[in-house]
Each structure stands twice: as structure tokens, then as C-alpha cells.
Motif scaffolding. Sequence first.
Motif, PDB file in Angstrom:
ATOM      1  N   VAL A  16      40.539  37.789 -45.383  1.00 22.29           N
ATOM      2  CA  VAL A  16      40.463  37.006 -44.151  1.00 22.29           C
ATOM      3  C   VAL A  16      41.575  37.441 -43.214  1.00 22.29           C
ATOM      4  O   VAL A  16      42.730  37.598 -43.628  1.00 22.29           O
ATOM      5  N   LEU A  17      41.225  37.651 -41.953  1.00 24.58           N
ATOM      6  CA  LEU A  17      42.206  37.938 -40.903  1.00 24.58           C
ATOM      7  C   LEU A  17      42.344  36.711 -40.017  1.00 24.58           C
ATOM      8  O   LEU A  17      41.343  36.148 -39.562  1.00 24.58           O
ATOM      9  N   ILE A  18      43.594  36.298 -39.766  1.00 25.37           N
ATOM     10  CA  ILE A  18      43.898  35.201 -38.854  1.00 25.37           C
ATOM     11  C   ILE A  18      44.860  35.723 -37.802  1.00 25.37           C
ATOM     12  O   ILE A  18      45.954  36.182 -38.141  1.00 25.37           O
ATOM     13  N   THR A  19      44.457  35.679 -36.535  1.00 22.54           N
ATOM     14  CA  THR A  19      45.361  36.055 -35.452  1.00 22.54           C
ATOM     15  C   THR A  19      45.674  34.820 -34.615  1.00 22.54           C
ATOM     16  O   THR A  19      44.785  34.041 -34.278  1.00 22.54           O
ATOM     17  N   ALA A  20      46.944  34.669 -34.285  1.00 18.57           N
ATOM     18  CA  ALA A  20      47.392  33.548 -33.453  1.00 18.57           C
ATOM     19  C   ALA A  20      48.232  34.094 -32.313  1.00 18.57           C
ATOM     20  O   ALA A  20      48.904  35.109 -32.450  1.00 18.57           O
ATOM     21  N   GLY A  21      48.203  33.411 -31.193  1.00 18.34           N
ATOM     22  CA  GLY A  21      49.067  33.795 -30.093  1.00 18.34           C
ATOM     23  C   GLY A  21      48.619  35.026 -29.339  1.00 18.34           C
ATOM     24  O   GLY A  21      49.452  35.761 -28.816  1.00 18.34           O
ATOM     25  N   VAL A  22      47.318  35.262 -29.256  1.00 22.26           N
ATOM     26  CA  VAL A  22      46.818  36.276 -28.323  1.00 22.26           C
ATOM     27  C   VAL A  22      47.279  35.905 -26.918  1.00 22.26           C
ATOM     28  O   VAL A  22      47.604  36.762 -26.100  1.00 22.26           O
ATOM     29  N   HIS A  23      47.321  34.609 -26.661  1.00 17.29           N
ATOM     30  CA  HIS A  23      47.940  34.069 -25.451  1.00 17.29           C
ATOM     31  C   HIS A  23      49.271  33.440 -25.878  1.00 17.29           C
ATOM     32  O   HIS A  23      49.294  32.504 -26.684  1.00 17.29           O
ATOM     33  N   GLY A  24      50.370  33.946 -25.352  1.00 15.76           N
ATOM     34  CA  GLY A  24      51.681  33.660 -25.893  1.00 15.76           C
ATOM     35  C   GLY A  24      52.199  32.255 -25.715  1.00 15.76           C
ATOM     36  O   GLY A  24      53.190  31.879 -26.343  1.00 15.76           O
ATOM     37  N   CYS A  25      51.555  31.441 -24.871  1.00 19.18           N
ATOM     38  CA  CYS A  25      52.027  30.072 -24.642  1.00 19.18           C
ATOM     39  C   CYS A  25      51.125  29.025 -25.286  1.00 19.18           C
ATOM     40  O   CYS A  25      51.212  27.845 -24.952  1.00 19.18           O
ATOM     41  N   GLU A  26      50.263  29.460 -26.185  1.00 21.80           N
ATOM     42  CA  GLU A  26      49.411  28.525 -26.920  1.00 21.80           C
ATOM     43  C   GLU A  26      50.099  28.244 -28.263  1.00 21.80           C
ATOM     44  O   GLU A  26      49.813  28.862 -29.284  1.00 21.80           O
ATOM     45  N   TYR A  27      50.998  27.281 -28.248  1.00 26.68           N
ATOM     46  CA  TYR A  27      51.993  27.143 -29.303  1.00 26.68           C
ATOM     47  C   TYR A  27      51.506  26.566 -30.637  1.00 26.68           C
ATOM     48  O   TYR A  27      51.952  27.024 -31.697  1.00 26.68           O
ATOM     49  N   PRO A  28      50.633  25.535 -30.672  1.00 30.35           N
ATOM     50  CA  PRO A  28      50.255  24.981 -31.979  1.00 30.35           C
ATOM     51  C   PRO A  28      49.643  26.010 -32.930  1.00 30.35           C
ATOM     52  O   PRO A  28      49.925  25.992 -34.128  1.00 30.35           O
ATOM     53  N   CYS A  29      48.827  26.921 -32.397  1.00 30.96           N
ATOM     54  CA  CYS A  29      48.215  27.927 -33.265  1.00 30.96           C
ATOM     55  C   CYS A  29      49.264  28.890 -33.805  1.00 30.96           C
ATOM     56  O   CYS A  29      49.187  29.338 -34.959  1.00 30.96           O
ATOM     57  N   ILE A  30      50.274  29.205 -32.995  1.00 34.81           N
ATOM     58  CA  ILE A  30      51.318  30.131 -33.432  1.00 34.81           C
ATOM     59  C   ILE A  30      52.151  29.496 -34.537  1.00 34.81           C
ATOM     60  O   ILE A  30      52.425  30.122 -35.574  1.00 34.81           O
ATOM     61  N   LYS A  31      52.549  28.228 -34.334  1.00 31.66           N
ATOM     62  CA  LYS A  31      53.329  27.546 -35.364  1.00 31.66           C
ATOM     63  C   LYS A  31      52.517  27.379 -36.637  1.00 31.66           C
ATOM     64  O   LYS A  31      53.044  27.522 -37.750  1.00 31.66           O
ATOM     65  N   THR A  32      51.228  27.088 -36.494  1.00 29.00           N
ATOM     66  CA  THR A  32      50.346  26.980 -37.653  1.00 29.00           C
ATOM     67  C   THR A  32      50.342  28.273 -38.451  1.00 29.00           C
ATOM     68  O   THR A  32      50.484  28.263 -39.682  1.00 29.00           O
ATOM     69  N   ALA A  33      50.182  29.399 -37.758  1.00 25.80           N
ATOM     70  CA  ALA A  33      50.133  30.700 -38.436  1.00 25.80           C
ATOM     71  C   ALA A  33      51.457  31.010 -39.128  1.00 25.80           C
ATOM     72  O   ALA A  33      51.481  31.527 -40.251  1.00 25.80           O
TER      73      ALA A  33
END
Length: 318
Positions: A45-62
Amino acid sequence: MNQELVISELRAKAGEKKQGLINILDTKTQMPITIINGKNDGNTVLITAGVHGCEYPCIKTAIELAKEIDPQKVSGSIIIVHPVNTQGFIGRNAAIVPEDNKNILRVFPGDKNGTISEKIAYFITNELISKADFYFDIHGGDLHEDLVPHIYYPGMADSKVMEKSIKLAKHFNVEYFVKSNTTNGSYTSAAINKNIPSLLIERGSCGLCKDDDVKAYKKDMLNILSVLDILNYNKTDNDCTPKEIKEAKYLDSLSEGCWTCFVKAGESVKKGEKLGEITDYFGNVVDTYYADFDGVVLYNTVAFSVTKGSSLVAYGRI
């Protein structure tokens, strides 16, 4: 037993986790990646977060998933990028990569000889997606966006890939899953060009990093890893069953100016209802936007300033 998992200079044997900053092709741009090679065989499984750098909940989740998942409890492999757009994250640049002012999401499958955004997309396509059996691109409301949690599935993919993607979408604790007809997005490119079941998930809003959003995101991602028999995790029941939206309307600004939105994310709208308007700097109305059909608002721009061509409102027919 799993074979060794290799991403650039990162190498993980079965039962190992490796993390590091990976250079994008011939550039100095780096991307933080975690590879988790499970003790037992299974899918990747590949999970990418933060393709858009200011979308913070997904980045912290990852970041938290990458830190917390134990490879001894994994069957198969998990590749996590957290975040993709490090330049946008550090610079607080909504939606785009500051070096070329492009939206990574719109340039897939990328170009190894292109600008930095196109090189990032090329790297993800050929170095990461090519190794995956399933792909989840996790997003959220940017600095200027409010939204209701929802999911996009690749409506232009092969029917079997599309059906598998829809089946996965139904396991998420969100209000809606939406058919996407785009062909150059991260998840749609993966589904169309690589025949990989893929989803884009939206959760969070207005550039905020709320604990409740992160907890909900982690629950969704751990659940789906459990559904795919990749992670030994006790799946929990969802609070709601996602409703399908097969037709969505995306309104972009016809001019720059001052934006006032009259609807909110998650609200129902009626055909002919005024959704918002743009005025000039003297308060004169320049453009007015109305709903073409009854539906529900998926997301809307809450910023007062808008540029020509920027996103304003998206709504879908249930």
C-alpha cells in the motif's frame, strides 16, 4: 517471506522499517519517506500526504502512522510519504509548489525532464506507485478551504479497478464518495495508467490541524489497512455509511476580486440558489454564481480574496 523493499537508497528487509529523506531525481528537493516491510507476505500500500503543503491533518496522520506502525504486525508492505510537498509545507504555500507555482495534483503522471512539480509527480508514479497494489492520496482543507469529509474515486479507470476503488471507499467514515472524471490527478493516474485501485480522501479544513481530524483520519487509515489484511488491527465500525455522488460541479473564479460565499460545506443547495459572488475593490458585483441542480456542498473557498481560475465551490448531486 517478503523480499527486500527498496526505494532509492532506502532498503528494508522483511520485518524492518526504514525512514529517510529521498532526493527527487537530479534535484536537491527532498521528500521524507517511510518504508515498512512486513514480517509476512501480502500486498503493498502506498500512502501519500501533503501533496498540498498546507493540508495539515493528513500530514500529521501520515507522520504518526509512519512512526507507530510495527513491521512485525504487517503482512505485506506500506510506503508512506509525509509530506510530498516539503517546499509548500515550509513556505506555507497553499496548493502549489513555490518554485514553479504548479499544483502537483494536476501534473500526473509527471515528466522527468519537466519542472520540479512534474519531476515530483514522475517520481511518485515511477518509483512509488509502480510498486503498489493499492494507493491512497490523503488530503484536507487547504488554508482557504472548508469541506465536509469525502472521497474521490477514479471514474475513468477500467471497470474492475473502479469497482475495487468504490468498494474500498465504502469502508471510510465519511459522508460522501464522489466519481471523478479527471485523468491527470495522482489517484486517477495511478488507476488509469497502472491499473491500481486508488482513492483521494479529504478530511480537515482551513489549514487547521485539529486533534479530532487527525484521530478520525488515523482510524480510517488503520481500518482500511485492516480491511486489506495488511495490518493486524481491530477494525471499528463507522458512524455513517458514505453516499455516492456520481455528478459533481466545480466552480472556478471567472475573475479576480473579493469573494463572498453564501453556502457552507455540508449544506444542501437547491437549483438556482445563489452560491456566492465576486465584487471589485469598490464593492461592485462582478460575477454571481448559482447552483445548476439540487445537491450538497462538498467544499468551498472561505478566503475573501480570489484569483482568476481559482476554486470557489464544489457541490454534488446525491
